[in-house]
Scaffold this motif. Structure first.
Motif, PDB file in Angstrom:
ATOM      1  N   GLY A 153       3.112 -11.096  -1.409  1.00 46.53           N
ATOM      2  CA  GLY A 153       2.447 -11.442  -0.147  1.00 46.53           C
ATOM      3  C   GLY A 153       1.146 -10.679   0.057  1.00 46.53           C
ATOM      4  N   PRO A 154       1.176  -9.332  -0.005  1.00 46.83           N
ATOM      5  CA  PRO A 154      -0.078  -8.587   0.145  1.00 46.83           C
ATOM      6  C   PRO A 154      -1.118  -8.970  -0.923  1.00 46.83           C
ATOM      7  CG  PRO A 154       1.767  -7.110   0.469  1.00 46.83           C
ATOM      8  CD  PRO A 154       2.352  -8.435   0.040  1.00 46.83           C
ATOM      9  N   THR A 210      -2.616 -12.105   0.154  1.00 44.69           N
ATOM     10  CA  THR A 210      -3.466 -11.846   1.318  1.00 44.69           C
ATOM     11  C   THR A 210      -4.831 -11.325   0.858  1.00 44.69           C
ATOM     12  OG1 THR A 210      -1.497 -11.299   2.586  1.00 44.69           O
ATOM     13  CG2 THR A 210      -3.610 -10.620   3.514  1.00 44.69           C
ATOM     14  N   TYR A 211      -4.804 -10.419  -0.112  1.00 44.67           N
ATOM     15  CA  TYR A 211      -6.076  -9.925  -0.659  1.00 44.67           C
ATOM     16  C   TYR A 211      -6.875 -11.055  -1.300  1.00 44.67           C
ATOM     17  CZ  TYR A 211      -5.858  -4.940   0.190  1.00 44.67           C
ATOM     18  OH  TYR A 211      -5.882  -3.718   0.807  1.00 44.67           O
ATOM     19  N   LEU A 229      -8.448 -12.989   1.571  1.00 43.91           N
ATOM     20  CA  LEU A 229      -9.473 -12.216   2.265  1.00 43.91           C
ATOM     21  C   LEU A 229     -10.714 -12.007   1.413  1.00 43.91           C
ATOM     22  CD1 LEU A 229      -7.245  -9.449   3.881  1.00 43.91           C
ATOM     23  CD2 LEU A 229      -8.594 -11.140   5.118  1.00 43.91           C
ATOM     24  N   ARG A 261      16.089  -6.079  -1.860  1.00 44.00           N
ATOM     25  CA  ARG A 261      14.708  -6.404  -1.561  1.00 44.00           C
ATOM     26  C   ARG A 261      13.784  -5.504  -2.375  1.00 44.00           C
ATOM     27  NH1 ARG A 261      12.612  -5.933   4.511  1.00 44.00           N
ATOM     28  NH2 ARG A 261      11.128  -7.637   4.501  1.00 44.00           N
ATOM     29  N   TRP A 315      -0.223  -6.122  12.623  1.00 42.95           N
ATOM     30  CA  TRP A 315      -0.201  -7.332  11.804  1.00 42.95           C
ATOM     31  C   TRP A 315       0.038  -8.589  12.632  1.00 42.95           C
ATOM     32  CZ3 TRP A 315      -2.183  -9.340   7.841  1.00 42.95           C
ATOM     33  CH2 TRP A 315      -2.623  -8.504   6.802  1.00 42.95           C
ATOM     34  N   ALA A 356      -0.609 -16.525   3.954  1.00 44.94           N
ATOM     35  CA  ALA A 356      -0.510 -15.336   3.096  1.00 44.94           C
ATOM     36  C   ALA A 356      -0.205 -14.091   3.919  1.00 44.94           C
ATOM     37  CB  ALA A 356      -1.802 -15.150   2.306  1.00 44.94           C
ATOM     38  N   GLY A 357      -0.842 -13.974   5.093  1.00 43.31           N
ATOM     39  CA  GLY A 357      -0.608 -12.823   5.956  1.00 43.31           C
ATOM     40  C   GLY A 357       0.841 -12.763   6.416  1.00 43.31           C
ATOM     41  N   MET A 409       3.368 -14.005   4.801  1.00 43.85           N
ATOM     42  CA  MET A 409       4.194 -13.651   3.657  1.00 43.85           C
ATOM     43  C   MET A 409       4.125 -12.139   3.407  1.00 43.85           C
ATOM     44  SD  MET A 409       3.987 -15.394  -0.048  1.00 43.85           S
ATOM     45  CE  MET A 409       4.844 -14.819  -1.492  1.00 43.85           C
ATOM     46  N   ALA A 410       2.932 -11.567   3.623  1.00 41.65           N
ATOM     47  CA  ALA A 410       2.768 -10.135   3.365  1.00 41.65           C
ATOM     48  C   ALA A 410       3.449  -9.282   4.431  1.00 41.65           C
ATOM     49  CB  ALA A 410       1.284  -9.789   3.295  1.00 41.65           C
ATOM     50  N   ALA A 429       7.852  -6.590   7.206  1.00 39.04           N
ATOM     51  CA  ALA A 429       7.910  -6.152   5.812  1.00 39.04           C
ATOM     52  C   ALA A 429       7.986  -4.627   5.802  1.00 39.04           C
ATOM     53  CB  ALA A 429       6.670  -6.619   5.071  1.00 39.04           C
ATOM     54  N   PRO A 430       8.376  -4.035   4.664  1.00 37.49           N
ATOM     55  CA  PRO A 430       8.368  -2.574   4.610  1.00 37.49           C
ATOM     56  C   PRO A 430       6.949  -2.048   4.855  1.00 37.49           C
ATOM     57  CG  PRO A 430       8.693  -3.539   2.423  1.00 37.49           C
ATOM     58  CD  PRO A 430       8.833  -4.635   3.414  1.00 37.49           C
ATOM     59  N   GLU A 472       5.218  -0.052   3.323  1.00 37.38           N
ATOM     60  CA  GLU A 472       4.401   0.033   2.104  1.00 37.38           C
ATOM     61  C   GLU A 472       3.599  -1.254   1.892  1.00 37.38           C
ATOM     62  OE1 GLU A 472       7.571   0.680   2.351  1.00 37.38           O
ATOM     63  OE2 GLU A 472       8.119   2.540   1.311  1.00 37.38           O
ATOM     64  N   SER A 473       4.207  -2.392   2.239  1.00 37.70           N
ATOM     65  CA  SER A 473       3.501  -3.667   2.071  1.00 37.70           C
ATOM     66  C   SER A 473       2.471  -3.859   3.163  1.00 37.70           C
ATOM     67  CB  SER A 473       4.502  -4.828   2.113  1.00 37.70           C
ATOM     68  OG  SER A 473       5.472  -4.676   1.126  1.00 37.70           O
ATOM     69  N   PHE A 492      -0.638  -1.443   2.895  1.00 34.64           N
ATOM     70  CA  PHE A 492      -1.566  -1.794   1.816  1.00 34.64           C
ATOM     71  C   PHE A 492      -2.427  -2.997   2.203  1.00 34.64           C
ATOM     72  CE2 PHE A 492      -2.191  -4.413  -2.108  1.00 34.64           C
ATOM     73  CZ  PHE A 492      -3.094  -3.577  -2.749  1.00 34.64           C
ATOM     74  N   ALA A 493      -1.755  -4.024   2.725  1.00 34.22           N
ATOM     75  CA  ALA A 493      -2.514  -5.219   3.088  1.00 34.22           C
ATOM     76  C   ALA A 493      -3.442  -4.949   4.272  1.00 34.22           C
ATOM     77  CB  ALA A 493      -1.549  -6.359   3.409  1.00 34.22           C
ATOM     78  N   VAL A 499      -5.182  -2.271   4.988  1.00 26.79           N
ATOM     79  CA  VAL A 499      -6.444  -1.650   4.564  1.00 26.79           C
ATOM     80  C   VAL A 499      -7.448  -2.757   4.231  1.00 26.79           C
ATOM     81  CG1 VAL A 499      -7.549  -0.217   2.809  1.00 26.79           C
ATOM     82  CG2 VAL A 499      -5.286   0.401   3.681  1.00 26.79           C
ATOM     83  N   GLY A 500      -6.997  -3.728   3.428  1.00 26.49           N
ATOM     84  CA  GLY A 500      -7.881  -4.827   3.054  1.00 26.49           C
ATOM     85  C   GLY A 500      -8.305  -5.651   4.250  1.00 26.49           C
ATOM     86  N   ALA A 501      -7.344  -5.962   5.102  1.00 22.20           N
ATOM     87  CA  ALA A 501      -7.650  -6.828   6.242  1.00 22.20           C
ATOM     88  C   ALA A 501      -8.695  -6.194   7.147  1.00 22.20           C
ATOM     89  CB  ALA A 501      -6.375  -7.135   7.016  1.00 22.20           C
ATOM     90  N   VAL A 558     -12.127  -6.058   5.277  1.00 28.54           N
ATOM     91  CA  VAL A 558     -12.787  -7.296   4.842  1.00 28.54           C
ATOM     92  C   VAL A 558     -13.072  -8.277   5.981  1.00 28.54           C
ATOM     93  CG1 VAL A 558     -12.634  -9.262   3.289  1.00 28.54           C
ATOM     94  CG2 VAL A 558     -11.763  -7.047   2.557  1.00 28.54           C
TER      95      VAL A 558
END
Lengths: 465, 337
Positions: A95-96, A99-100, A103, A165, B9, B66-67, B69-70, B296-297, B299-300, B303-304, B306-308, B311
């Motif tokens: 998923g992440p 997402t990247y 983006l 998971r 999120w 995608a967001g 899902m993340a 999501a945990p 960790e997921s 990470f996402a 930071v990008g969001a 960007v």
């Protein structure tokens, strides 16, 4: 349908939609870089032929891109609709990454595409080149993320499992997982090669019809240089990719080679055969001793794990991947041959009128795309029975849809895709059969009142030609 | 980290979905209006107002997927399984419509009317499906543990069928006011006459949904109609009335700024969206799954995120630039080449 289970139907549906999809991004990746190269050459050398070619291919690109976008949107949702347990369990990693991709790549492509296609008169030349380059950069970034995601599913690292998971632990490891550099190199080169073959076939078609205009010749020349240079690099990259797979997914390599047991003191190369999963042997085989050892271990008597070393339930389907792999390699060799023949013809000054070469180049037009499909079939079916290798089995990843629902949706996709994308490919081919002069859109050279009062799209109405 | 990741999120995804609804809303609206405008050159002009930007507009839908899902993989898998059929139909509609943009210019004369119909039909289908999904989501989903437990047609209800129609009115109004903003002459005038009944239809839909939702769900009724919430939240319907008033006046006033009707329509969409958020909060899948249950945990999400955060500002800047490049009125037969 046909006695297929829900799992098989879901797999067929994914395979079908992703196979259709991959064709378009492959051409998108290649053409976007080609267009950027042409536009930059035009600005540098001031030779209008480069502009003509850039405009010509940008119109074919536009049709291709639209099909890539809509077929890709389906993929983004299919993970959830058909593979909800995959998404719920491993979406924490994929998923992440997706997402990247959205983006950093999708928005970049879409944001600058409008200017690249329709903005010739709206922005300056330098800014326009920048927009085209951003589209090309977007396609490459997109390829990076999706290949990182796929590679992680092939060679998962940097995670732990909590309550069934996947929990990401080290993102640096995930992003730079062991198969990423090989898969990325192999796929991007494949996209460039497939595009060069498509461009070369287009040029050859015009040359065979006697249209030896500067634009057509330039296309032929550039495509043949590209193939000559990239085909051998690609073969080396493929070899390296294979060795990487041997290290991390030995069952896949054993299936590709139809290699069932290590009774002999070497691994032969089976040129022809029919792997039989039930009988656990490869029938009708024609094999060359030691060559398998030589290719896979780079030694005369080296051994690789054999299919019987793995429990039957963990073996990928050798019957399929044995052949898809050989189709890919065979086409790769043919591409190399095309590059060499063209170089020879060029040396003799016959690049534009040596008919056997032109016919060969024309026939090879779809070869790059077929090789890409064959290669992906090999690597994806070779990953089975896992969806995330060694972590999550495909049968544990599929949603609980009933057979009728999946049958109906599969049939819908087949009919829709064949009609729509079939038509789209037909339109692309029809555009490619027009000579560059007719399509390069010199409207901007005319005064505004001389412009034809026809609607604008990236491509002209074929009826007007 | 001291950041409330699920909340951040949820805000990002809500923002992405809002961007999608308003941006693809007006370009889907162009397709919805196609049947009212039979003239070929006017249809070309309509398409040309969105040709350079539709692709970027639709990308917000990919970000939503995608967001989700993340950040909320359980929601992603539940929602996409529960709405399998309408989402599949929506994708079918978006495919037809997406390729029609290019194909209608490439087709020969015999095929062109087909792609015009595909553009309109695909837009109608995609809009209806989005409305059905919205209605189905408000109605709630049967979830056991982390997975969807209902049937393939649970989303069908009188309420969800109605929200489909309501979204048609909303997108058509966005499309009409966009065309008031971007075109001139006969097409512009025609859109002014269409915008008024569309506004009234949308107001009627908003009123019906606002009454129907609390009747269906006690929790939503409690949220809106108990003190002190009621006093504060009354601002939402009052603002709707005020904006509708400005919208109707600006549609009738040809001398005014041509951007006003579009901006007011955006305002209506925003208020409808806010109202929905107030009703559903803090559930992400009503009635049982809250934001935190579905997250999501870290960790997921981290990470996402930071990008969001890094960007998205750039995306907004170059998207705005692309709109700026194609600013102003689009004229008949005007080329971008």
């Amino acid at each position: 349908m046909f006695g297929l289970s829900a799992l098989e139907l879901a797999r067929i549906q994914f395979g079908f939609t992703v196979s259709f999809h991959i064709i378009f991004p492959a051409i998108t990746i290649g053409l976007a870089s080609y267009m950027t190269f042409l536009e930059a050459l035009w600005l540098w050398k001031k030779d209008p032929v480069y502009l003509q070619l850039c405009r010509y291919w940008s119109q074919i690109f536009a049709v291709n891109f639209a099909m890539g976008v809509v077929s890709g949107l389906v993929m983004a949702y299919e993970f959830g609709t058909n593979w909800s347990y995959f998404s719920a369990r491993a979406g924490t990693v994929t998923g992440p990454l997706l997402t990247y991709e959205v983006l950093t790549a999708f928005f970049l492509e879409a944001g600058f595409l409008g200017v690249a296609l329709f903005g010739w008169d709206k922005v300056g030349k330098g800014l326009h080149l920048f927009a085209t380059a951003m589209v090309a950069l977007g396609t490459l970034i997109s390829a990076t993320w999706i290949l990182v995601s796929n590679s992680w599913m092939q060679t998962p690292v940097g995670y732990r499992i909590v309550d069934g998971r996947v929990i990401p632990v080290d993102w640096l490891q995930i992003v730079f997982n062991p198969s990423v550099p090989y898969r990325f190199t192999h796929m991007v080169l494949a996209a460039f090669l497939a595009t060069a073959l498509f461009v070369g076939a287009t040029a050859a078609w015009h040359l065979l019809r006697g249209e030896r205009t500067p634009a057509v010749k330039r296309m032929m020349s550039m495509a043949m240089w590209m193939i000559l240079i990239v085909a051998p690099i690609q073969i080396e990259a493929g070899d390296q990719h294979g060795l990487n797979t041997l290290e991390h997914q030995p069952a896949k390599i054993a299936a590709i080679e139809g290699h069932w047991d290590n009774d002999e003191d070497q691994v032969p190369l089976i040129l022809f055969g029919l792997p039989d999963m039930a009988a656990e042997k490869t029938r009708y085989q024609i094999a060359v001793p030691h060559v398998g050892s030589l290719i896979l271990t780079h030694s005369w008597n080296g051994k690789i794990p054999a299919l019987k070393d793995f429990p039957a339930e963990d073996r990928p389907n050798s019957t399929i991947v044995f052949w898809t792999f050989r189709v890919m390699v065979g086409l790769g060799v043919a591409m190399l041959l095309l590059g060499v023949v063209a170089a020879f013809a060029r040396w003799r000054g016959r690049l534009y009128d040596f008919r056997p070469l032109l016919t060969f180049a024309l026939v090879m037009g779809p070869a790059g795309l077929i090789a890409i499909l064959a290669g992906w079939f090999t690597t994806e079916i070779g990953r089975q029975p896992w969806v995330v290798y060694g972590v999550l089995r495909t049968r544990d990843a599929v949603s609980n849809h009933s057979v009728p629902v999946l049958t109906a949706s599969l049939l819908t996709f087949v009919v829709l895709y064949v009609c729509i994308f079939g038509t789209g490919v037909l339109y692309m081919l029809r555009l490619a059969t027009k000579p560059p002069e007719a399509l390069s859109g010199h409207d901007h050279d005319l005064r505004p009142d001389e412009r034809p009062a026809r609607p604008m799209s990236a491509a002209p109405n074929l009826g007007d030609l | 980290m001291g950041i409330d990741l699920p909340l951040v999120w949820a805000i990002i995804i809500a923002f992405g979905v809002l961007m999608y609804v308003v941006m693809d809303g007006f370009d889907l609206g162009i397709g919805l209006l196609f049947p009212f405008i039979p003239d070929r050159t006017e249809r070309d002009t309509m398409i040309n107002t969105i040709a350079p930007v539709w692709d970027g507009n639709e990308t917000w839908l990919a970000l939503g997927g995608a967001g989700l899902m993340a950040a909320f993989p359980i929601v992603y898998s539940v929602v996409l399984s529960a709405f399998y059929i309408p989402l599949l139909l929506m994708l079918g509609g978006l495919i037809f419509r997406g390729v029609a943009f290019e194909f209608r210019f490439k087709a020969d004369e015999a095929h062109r009317p087909f792609w015009d119909k595909a553009f309109a039909g695909g837009s109608i289908l995609a809009t209806l499906c989005q409305g059905w999904v919205l209605g189905g989501l408000i109605n709630g989903l049967q979830v056991t543990g982390p997975s969807y437990d209902g049937g393939a047609f649970d989303w069908v209800s009188p309420f969800s069928l109605f929200t489909g129609v309501a979204l048609l009115a909303a997108y058509a109004l966005l499309g009409a006011t966009w065309l008031i903003f971007k075109t001139e002459g006969a097409l512009h005038d025609r859109m002014r006459t269409l915008a008024k009944p569309l506004t009234l239809a949308l107001l009627a839909c908003i009123a019906i949904v606002s009454i129907w939702t609390p009747l269906l769900h006690q929790a939503i009724a409690d949220r809106w109609f108990t003190m002190p919430n009621m006093a504060i939240l009354a601002a939402v319907p009052l603002l709707v009335i005020a904006i509708a008033f400005v919208l109707l006046r600006s549609v009738g006033n040809a001398q005014g700024n041509h951007a006003v009707p579009f901006l007011m329509s955006l305002g209506l969409m925003l208020l409808g969206y806010v109202g929905l958020g107030i009703s559903l909060w803090p559930n992400i899948i009503p009635p049982a799954l809250s934001l935190r249950d579905a997250a999501a945990p870290p960790e997921s999400m981290g990470f996402a995120l930071v990008g969001a955060l890094f960007v998205i500002p750039f995306i907004l800047i170059y998207t705005a630039w692309a709109y700026y490049v194609f600013r102003g009125k689009v004229r008949h037969g005007e080329g971008y080449h």
